[in-house]
Design a protein around this motif. Structure first.
Motif, PDB file in Angstrom:
ATOM      1  N   UNK B  35       0.834  -1.199   0.000  1.00  0.00           N
ATOM      2  CA  UNK B  35       0.000   0.000   0.000  1.00  0.00           C
ATOM      3  C   UNK B  35       0.869   1.249   0.000  1.00  0.00           C
ATOM      4  N   UNK B  36       1.935   1.204   0.774  1.00  0.00           N
ATOM      5  CA  UNK B  36       2.844   2.347   0.845  1.00  0.00           C
ATOM      6  C   UNK B  36       3.516   2.571  -0.516  1.00  0.00           C
ATOM      7  N   UNK B  37       3.855   1.453  -1.143  1.00  0.00           N
ATOM      8  CA  UNK B  37       4.527   1.513  -2.433  1.00  0.00           C
ATOM      9  C   UNK B  37       3.626   2.136  -3.498  1.00  0.00           C
ATOM     10  N   UNK B  45       8.490   5.353  -9.163  1.00  0.00           N
ATOM     11  CA  UNK B  45       8.826   3.931  -9.005  1.00  0.00           C
ATOM     12  C   UNK B  45       9.774   3.474 -10.114  1.00  0.00           C
ATOM     13  N   UNK B  46       9.451   3.887 -11.352  1.00  0.00           N
ATOM     14  CA  UNK B  46      10.272   3.470 -12.480  1.00  0.00           C
ATOM     15  C   UNK B  46      11.701   4.021 -12.356  1.00  0.00           C
ATOM     16  N   UNK B  47      11.763   5.269 -11.961  1.00  0.00           N
ATOM     17  CA  UNK B  47      13.083   5.899 -11.820  1.00  0.00           C
ATOM     18  C   UNK B  47      13.895   5.182 -10.743  1.00  0.00           C
ATOM     19  N   UNK B  48      13.216   4.868  -9.664  1.00  0.00           N
ATOM     20  CA  UNK B  48      13.893   4.202  -8.544  1.00  0.00           C
ATOM     21  C   UNK B  48      14.439   2.837  -8.968  1.00  0.00           C
ATOM     22  N   UNK B  51      17.426   3.257 -11.472  1.00  0.00           N
ATOM     23  CA  UNK B  51      18.676   3.652 -10.825  1.00  0.00           C
ATOM     24  C   UNK B  51      19.249   2.499 -10.007  1.00  0.00           C
ATOM     25  N   UNK B  52      18.334   1.731  -9.365  1.00  0.00           N
ATOM     26  CA  UNK B  52      18.805   0.562  -8.607  1.00  0.00           C
ATOM     27  C   UNK B  52      19.508  -0.431  -9.521  1.00  0.00           C
ATOM     28  N   UNK B  53      18.856  -0.690 -10.681  1.00  0.00           N
ATOM     29  CA  UNK B  53      19.411  -1.681 -11.608  1.00  0.00           C
ATOM     30  C   UNK B  53      20.756  -1.223 -12.160  1.00  0.00           C
ATOM     31  N   UNK B  54      20.777   0.034 -12.627  1.00  0.00           N
ATOM     32  CA  UNK B  54      22.008   0.534 -13.221  1.00  0.00           C
ATOM     33  C   UNK B  54      23.115   0.685 -12.181  1.00  0.00           C
ATOM     34  N   UNK B  55      22.695   0.935 -10.948  1.00  0.00           N
ATOM     35  CA  UNK B  55      23.673   1.077  -9.861  1.00  0.00           C
ATOM     36  C   UNK B  55      24.487  -0.182  -9.664  1.00  0.00           C
ATOM     37  N   UNK B  56      23.877  -1.312  -9.984  1.00  0.00           N
ATOM     38  CA  UNK B  56      24.585  -2.582  -9.823  1.00  0.00           C
ATOM     39  C   UNK B  56      25.760  -2.732 -10.800  1.00  0.00           C
TER      40      UNK B  56
END
Lengths: 349, 140
Positions: B35-37, B45-48, B51-56
């Motif tokens: 619900x929070x998400x 959400x998409x940006x997050x 960035x998470x994926x590319x950060x890896x």
């Protein structure tokens, strides 16, 4: 159907269901059992075939064009003047309706549609005297009565289906019908909506209005309900369901055999001043009242403007009150059709 | 120790959550987390996630800007090229074999397909799912 065929069918069915003597092999000797089954099958085939042959000329395919495209269903002649019973959902807006039978094709005009029963009446003018179906007696319909449906499934030729009456219902899964319907255990397919449902004498006892569970069975509007629509049209040019303007509820204990007690009388309705809250309704016209659901049958057959006698119990007294139903207030405004099926759309103003 | 606190701790010792609490705990936690998400906007959400994926991949942050700019330029070139083409070019809408809908003038209130096109479609064969029905029979 000839008396001989009816007799042979009954005899064969009786032979098939007779109780075996105690201690005997219930299946009977294999050869005689097979002979019995064969006789039953032949008798059924003969009876259904006879009904099919006799009624086929009176059954037609009905096609219409609406904004979504072509719609196809079944109909049947109600009289020699070319009047045809079918479903309101088959004729759509009624602007372009055609009737076919074999190689013959006529254009038809929409006479009336009744949103309350789902029945439509259409007519062809240039077909001369049309063959039509005689009507059977609804009171003889009971569970296990054999019935035949004759209709046009999909784009196939006219086809018979055979089965028996499962019951007489006024509701299914919490949804109430406009009047008592015949639940028939007869397999039907799309395109057969509007087909005549016949007894083994070839008389029409109802109109196929819907399938059950993808056509494993069907619901049938009794022909007397369809006749109410035709009678109203003949008299008034449209369907005129009567409205009383009363709300009823169920009593836990019956009074003089009825659990239906008047709760509220609409002050603007025709029952105002004649009936009171607390009156127990015992009979409306010919319909005996035992429970509130009987109001469905009672109200469907009321005609606006036609007087009817209502028998009630008021305290210790039993009174017969002459009463004239009015036209439904929404019907006058032309809003009744727009409502369609929905919560209390027709029965509750 | 203060006798009141001592008494309270003794009481708490017997205060056990029901078994149902533990069984539902994880479900409730996940429901609230979801619900929070869902309160966040989609772009966030998409940006997050991106960035998470590319950060890896341990790519320097400035490299994102270069890739994004290249993508924008490439898209613009493709769009300009498409715009200049003739109608014979590949276009799903233009080559759609479905018949067009003729809308009649206002007042007729009718939207119909050409007869020739409509005849290509099979009819709708009628068998209703249930009879005309209502919620309440207690008024007539």
């Amino acid at each position: 159907m000839s008396r001989l065929t009816v007799f042979s069918l009954c005899a064969a069915l009786a032979g098939a269901v007779q109780v075996s003597p105690v201690g005997a092999n219930p299946a009977g000797p294999p050869q005689s059992r097979a002979a019995d089954d064969s006789e039953v099958a032949e008798a059924i085939e003969s009876a259904v075939s006879e009904v099919f042959q006799a009624t086929a000329p009176s059954v037609v395919r009905v096609e219409s064009d609406d904004e979504l495209g072509k719609v196809s269903g079944t109909g049947f002649f109600a009289d020699a003047a070319g009047t045809i019973y079918t479903l309101a959902s088959v004729v759509g807006d009624g602007l372009s309706v055609a009737v076919t039978r074999g190689d013959q094709r006529w254009s038809a005009k929409l006479l009336t549609k009744d949103p309350r029963s789902g029945i439509a009446l259409i007519k062809i003018d240039d077909a001369g005297a049309t063959p039509f179906l005689e009507q059977g007696d609804f009171s003889e319909i009971k569970p296990a009565s054999p019935l035949v449906v004759v209709g046009y499934p999909f784009d196939h030729d006219l086809s018979p289906s055979f089965g028996v009456v499962g019951g007489l219902d006024r509701q299914s899964q919490g949804k109430f019908f406009t009047t008592t319907h015949i639940r028939a255990n007869i397999p039907v397919q799309r395109g057969q909506g509007g087909s005549p449902v016949l007894n083994l004498d070839g008389e029409v006892v109802g109109v196929l209005v819907s399938g059950i569970e993808d056509g494993a069975g069907c619901f049938v509007l009794p022909i007397r309900a369809a006749e109410k629509v035709r009678d109203d049209f003949a008299r008034f040019g449209d369907v005129r369901h009567g409205w009383a303007g009363v709300t009823v509820h169920e009593m836990p204990v019956p009074v003089k055999g009825s659990r239906m007690v008047i709760d509220v009388v609409d002050p603007s309705g025709p029952a105002s001043g004649q009936f009171r809250s607390g009156d127990v309704v015992l009979q409306v016209g010919d319909v005996a009242i035992r429970e509130p659901e009987d109001a469905l049958d009672a109200s469907f057959f009321l005609t606006a403007g036609d007087p009817v006698e209502v028998r009630i119990a008021r305290g210790e007294e039993e009174l017969t009150i002459p009463f004239t139903p009015a036209e439904h207030p929404l019907d006058k405004k032309g809003e009744l059709q727009a409502l369609g099926p929905g919560p209390g759309s027709l029965l509750a103003p | 120790m203060n006798p009141d606190i001592h008494k309270l701790l003794r009481l708490k010792r017997y205060e056990q959550p029901t078994q149902d609490y533990f069984e539902r705990f994880l479900d409730e936690f996940q429901e609230r987390q979801r619900a929070e998400l869902l309160r966040q906007p989609t772009w966030s959400l998409l940006w997050e996630r991106m960035t998470d994926t590319l950060g890896n991949f341990h790519v320097p942050r400035l490299a994102y800007a270069g890739v994004a700019a290249a993508a924008v330029v490439l898209s613009a070139i493709i769009l300009v090229t498409q715009d200049g083409r003739s109608p014979a070019g590949p276009s799903l809408a233009l080559n759609d074999p479905r018949p067009t809908i003729n809308v009649l003038p206002p007042g007729n209130g009718d939207v119909r397909l050409p007869v020739s096109s409509r005849s290509e479609f099979p009819p709708h064969y009628v068998l209703e799912a249930r009879p005309v029905s209502y919620e309440s029979p207690y008024s007539f």
